[in-house]
Design a protein around this motif. Structure first.
Motif, PDB file in Angstrom:
ATOM      1  N   ARG A 266     -12.836  59.784 -21.198  1.00  0.00           N
ATOM      2  CA  ARG A 266     -11.367  59.861 -21.294  1.00  0.00           C
ATOM      3  C   ARG A 266     -10.744  58.663 -20.592  1.00  0.00           C
ATOM      4  NH1 ARG A 266      -9.815  61.322 -25.224  1.00  0.00           N
ATOM      5  NH2 ARG A 266      -7.869  60.608 -24.356  1.00  0.00           N
ATOM      6  N   ALA A 267     -11.273  58.316 -19.414  1.00  0.00           N
ATOM      7  CA  ALA A 267     -10.739  57.179 -18.659  1.00  0.00           C
ATOM      8  C   ALA A 267     -10.911  55.879 -19.437  1.00  0.00           C
ATOM      9  CB  ALA A 267     -11.408  57.086 -17.297  1.00  0.00           C
ATOM     10  N   LEU A 268     -12.081  55.687 -20.050  1.00  0.00           N
ATOM     11  CA  LEU A 268     -12.299  54.477 -20.843  1.00  0.00           C
ATOM     12  C   LEU A 268     -11.375  54.419 -22.054  1.00  0.00           C
ATOM     13  CD1 LEU A 268     -16.172  53.965 -20.880  1.00  0.00           C
ATOM     14  CD2 LEU A 268     -14.436  52.433 -19.923  1.00  0.00           C
ATOM     15  N   ILE A 269     -11.200  55.528 -22.721  1.00  0.00           N
ATOM     16  CA  ILE A 269     -10.328  55.553 -23.897  1.00  0.00           C
ATOM     17  C   ILE A 269      -8.876  55.296 -23.487  1.00  0.00           C
ATOM     18  CG2 ILE A 269      -9.398  57.042 -25.713  1.00  0.00           C
ATOM     19  CD1 ILE A 269     -12.288  58.266 -25.814  1.00  0.00           C
ATOM     20  N   ASP A 270      -8.457  55.871 -22.371  1.00  0.00           N
ATOM     21  CA  ASP A 270      -7.107  55.600 -21.878  1.00  0.00           C
ATOM     22  C   ASP A 270      -6.941  54.118 -21.550  1.00  0.00           C
ATOM     23  OD1 ASP A 270      -6.463  58.275 -22.190  1.00  0.00           O
ATOM     24  OD2 ASP A 270      -6.680  58.754 -20.050  1.00  0.00           O
ATOM     25  N   GLU A 271      -7.944  53.533 -20.933  1.00  0.00           N
ATOM     26  CA  GLU A 271      -7.893  52.099 -20.619  1.00  0.00           C
ATOM     27  C   GLU A 271      -7.882  51.275 -21.906  1.00  0.00           C
ATOM     28  OE1 GLU A 271     -10.397  48.606 -18.270  1.00  0.00           O
ATOM     29  OE2 GLU A 271     -11.002  50.705 -18.022  1.00  0.00           O
ATOM     30  N   TRP A 272      -8.686  51.672 -22.891  1.00  0.00           N
ATOM     31  CA  TRP A 272      -8.728  50.974 -24.179  1.00  0.00           C
ATOM     32  C   TRP A 272      -7.327  50.915 -24.795  1.00  0.00           C
ATOM     33  CZ3 TRP A 272      -8.666  53.249 -29.353  1.00  0.00           C
ATOM     34  CH2 TRP A 272      -8.982  52.346 -30.367  1.00  0.00           C
ATOM     35  N   HIS A 273      -6.597  52.027 -24.711  1.00  0.00           N
ATOM     36  CA  HIS A 273      -5.247  52.081 -25.282  1.00  0.00           C
ATOM     37  C   HIS A 273      -4.306  51.078 -24.629  1.00  0.00           C
ATOM     38  CE1 HIS A 273      -5.232  55.394 -28.221  1.00  0.00           C
ATOM     39  NE2 HIS A 273      -6.275  55.828 -27.523  1.00  0.00           N
ATOM     40  N   THR A 274      -4.548  50.698 -23.375  1.00  0.00           N
ATOM     41  CA  THR A 274      -3.685  49.703 -22.728  1.00  0.00           C
ATOM     42  C   THR A 274      -3.856  48.323 -23.341  1.00  0.00           C
ATOM     43  OG1 THR A 274      -5.234  49.066 -20.959  1.00  0.00           O
ATOM     44  CG2 THR A 274      -3.801  50.986 -20.543  1.00  0.00           C
ATOM     45  N   HIS A 275      -4.939  48.105 -24.072  1.00  0.00           N
ATOM     46  CA  HIS A 275      -5.196  46.817 -24.720  1.00  0.00           C
ATOM     47  C   HIS A 275      -4.607  46.754 -26.131  1.00  0.00           C
ATOM     48  CE1 HIS A 275      -7.979  45.272 -21.665  1.00  0.00           C
ATOM     49  NE2 HIS A 275      -8.369  46.523 -21.537  1.00  0.00           N
ATOM     50  N   LEU A 276      -3.976  47.848 -26.576  1.00  0.00           N
ATOM     51  CA  LEU A 276      -3.491  47.935 -27.954  1.00  0.00           C
ATOM     52  C   LEU A 276      -1.971  47.935 -28.031  1.00  0.00           C
ATOM     53  CD1 LEU A 276      -5.754  50.836 -29.283  1.00  0.00           C
ATOM     54  CD2 LEU A 276      -6.290  48.399 -29.103  1.00  0.00           C
ATOM     55  N   VAL A 277      -1.470  47.452 -29.166  1.00  0.00           N
ATOM     56  CA  VAL A 277      -0.064  47.595 -29.501  1.00  0.00           C
ATOM     57  C   VAL A 277       0.024  48.847 -30.365  1.00  0.00           C
ATOM     58  CG1 VAL A 277       1.872  46.609 -30.768  1.00  0.00           C
ATOM     59  CG2 VAL A 277       0.336  45.101 -29.479  1.00  0.00           C
ATOM     60  N   GLY A 278       0.455  49.933 -29.782  1.00  0.00           N
ATOM     61  CA  GLY A 278       0.564  51.190 -30.523  1.00  0.00           C
ATOM     62  C   GLY A 278      -0.774  51.875 -30.703  1.00  0.00           C
ATOM     63  N   PRO A 279      -0.740  53.052 -31.300  1.00  0.00           N
ATOM     64  CA  PRO A 279      -1.983  53.804 -31.499  1.00  0.00           C
ATOM     65  C   PRO A 279      -2.819  53.199 -32.623  1.00  0.00           C
ATOM     66  CG  PRO A 279      -0.130  54.997 -32.440  1.00  0.00           C
ATOM     67  CD  PRO A 279       0.438  53.792 -31.735  1.00  0.00           C
ATOM     68  N   PRO A 280      -4.135  53.358 -32.551  1.00  0.00           N
ATOM     69  CA  PRO A 280      -4.990  52.840 -33.623  1.00  0.00           C
ATOM     70  C   PRO A 280      -4.913  53.748 -34.855  1.00  0.00           C
ATOM     71  CG  PRO A 280      -6.316  54.048 -32.078  1.00  0.00           C
ATOM     72  CD  PRO A 280      -4.914  54.009 -31.507  1.00  0.00           C
ATOM     73  N   ARG A 281      -5.246  53.181 -35.988  1.00  0.00           N
ATOM     74  CA  ARG A 281      -5.417  53.976 -37.208  1.00  0.00           C
ATOM     75  C   ARG A 281      -6.904  54.268 -37.312  1.00  0.00           C
ATOM     76  NH1 ARG A 281      -6.492  52.245 -42.495  1.00  0.00           N
ATOM     77  NH2 ARG A 281      -5.968  50.109 -41.892  1.00  0.00           N
ATOM     78  N   VAL A 282      -7.263  55.546 -37.384  1.00  0.00           N
ATOM     79  CA  VAL A 282      -8.660  55.968 -37.364  1.00  0.00           C
ATOM     80  C   VAL A 282      -9.053  56.495 -38.735  1.00  0.00           C
ATOM     81  CG1 VAL A 282     -10.355  57.484 -36.277  1.00  0.00           C
ATOM     82  CG2 VAL A 282      -8.461  56.556 -34.923  1.00  0.00           C
ATOM     83  N   GLU A 283     -10.176  55.997 -39.234  1.00  0.00           N
ATOM     84  CA  GLU A 283     -10.742  56.468 -40.493  1.00  0.00           C
ATOM     85  C   GLU A 283     -12.195  56.835 -40.239  1.00  0.00           C
ATOM     86  OE1 GLU A 283      -8.435  53.813 -43.792  1.00  0.00           O
ATOM     87  OE2 GLU A 283     -10.176  52.909 -42.832  1.00  0.00           O
ATOM     88  N   ALA A 284     -12.645  57.948 -40.813  1.00  0.00           N
ATOM     89  CA  ALA A 284     -14.033  58.391 -40.660  1.00  0.00           C
ATOM     90  C   ALA A 284     -14.661  58.526 -42.040  1.00  0.00           C
ATOM     91  CB  ALA A 284     -14.089  59.722 -39.925  1.00  0.00           C
TER      92      ALA A 284
END
Length: 106
Positions: free
Chosen positions: A77-95
Motif C-alpha cells: 500500500r505504501a509503495l502504491i501510494d508513493e507511486w501515485h505521487t509520481h503521476l498526473v492523475g489516476p492511472p487507467r488500468v486494463e487487465a
C-alpha cells in the motif's frame, strides 16, 4: 490451459521520467517478490511523459493472490501510494488474459 494475466497501467509522469524510473527500480523487487510476476515500464514514443507500466502474472492464481497483497499488505500500500505521487492523475488500468495457444509462460 490458464493464460498469463497482464495489467496495463497507463499514466503520465508528474515530473521527469528519471524520477519514475528510479522509483520503479526500487519498487520492482517488492512487486516481483512472490514470484511469477514481471514488471516493465515503457515510455510513449509520441507523447512526452506518457507511459505504460506492464505487470505480467504467470496465471490467474498468481494475479488473484497479488490483488489480495495489494489490498492488505502495508508495504505494498505504501509503495502504491508513493507511486501515485509520481503521476498526473489516476492511472487507467486494463487487465487481459492471454489465450494464445503457444504463448510463453513466466
Amino acid at each position: 490451459m490458464v493464460g498469463m494475466i497482464t495489467l496495463y497501467l497507463h499514466g503520465r509522469a508528474a515530473s521527469d521520467a528519471r524520477s519514475l524510473e528510479h522509483f520503479l527500480a526500487r519498487a520492482r523487487p517488492v512487486y516481483e517478490a512472490p514470484g511469477g510476476i514481471r514488471v516493465r515500464l515503457q515510455w510513449s514514443l509520441v507523447e512526452p511523459g506518457a507511459f505504460v507500466e506492464i505487470m505480467e502474472y504467470r496465471d490467474r492464481l498468481t494475479y488473484e493472490a497479488d490483488q489480495v497483497r495489494v489490498e492488505q499488505d502495508p508495504a505494498m500500500r505504501a509503495l502504491i501510494d508513493e507511486w501515485h505521487t509520481h503521476l498526473v492523475g489516476p492511472p487507467r488500468v486494463e487487465a487481459y488474459e492471454d489465450v494464445t495457444l503457444d504463448g510463453a509462460v513466466l
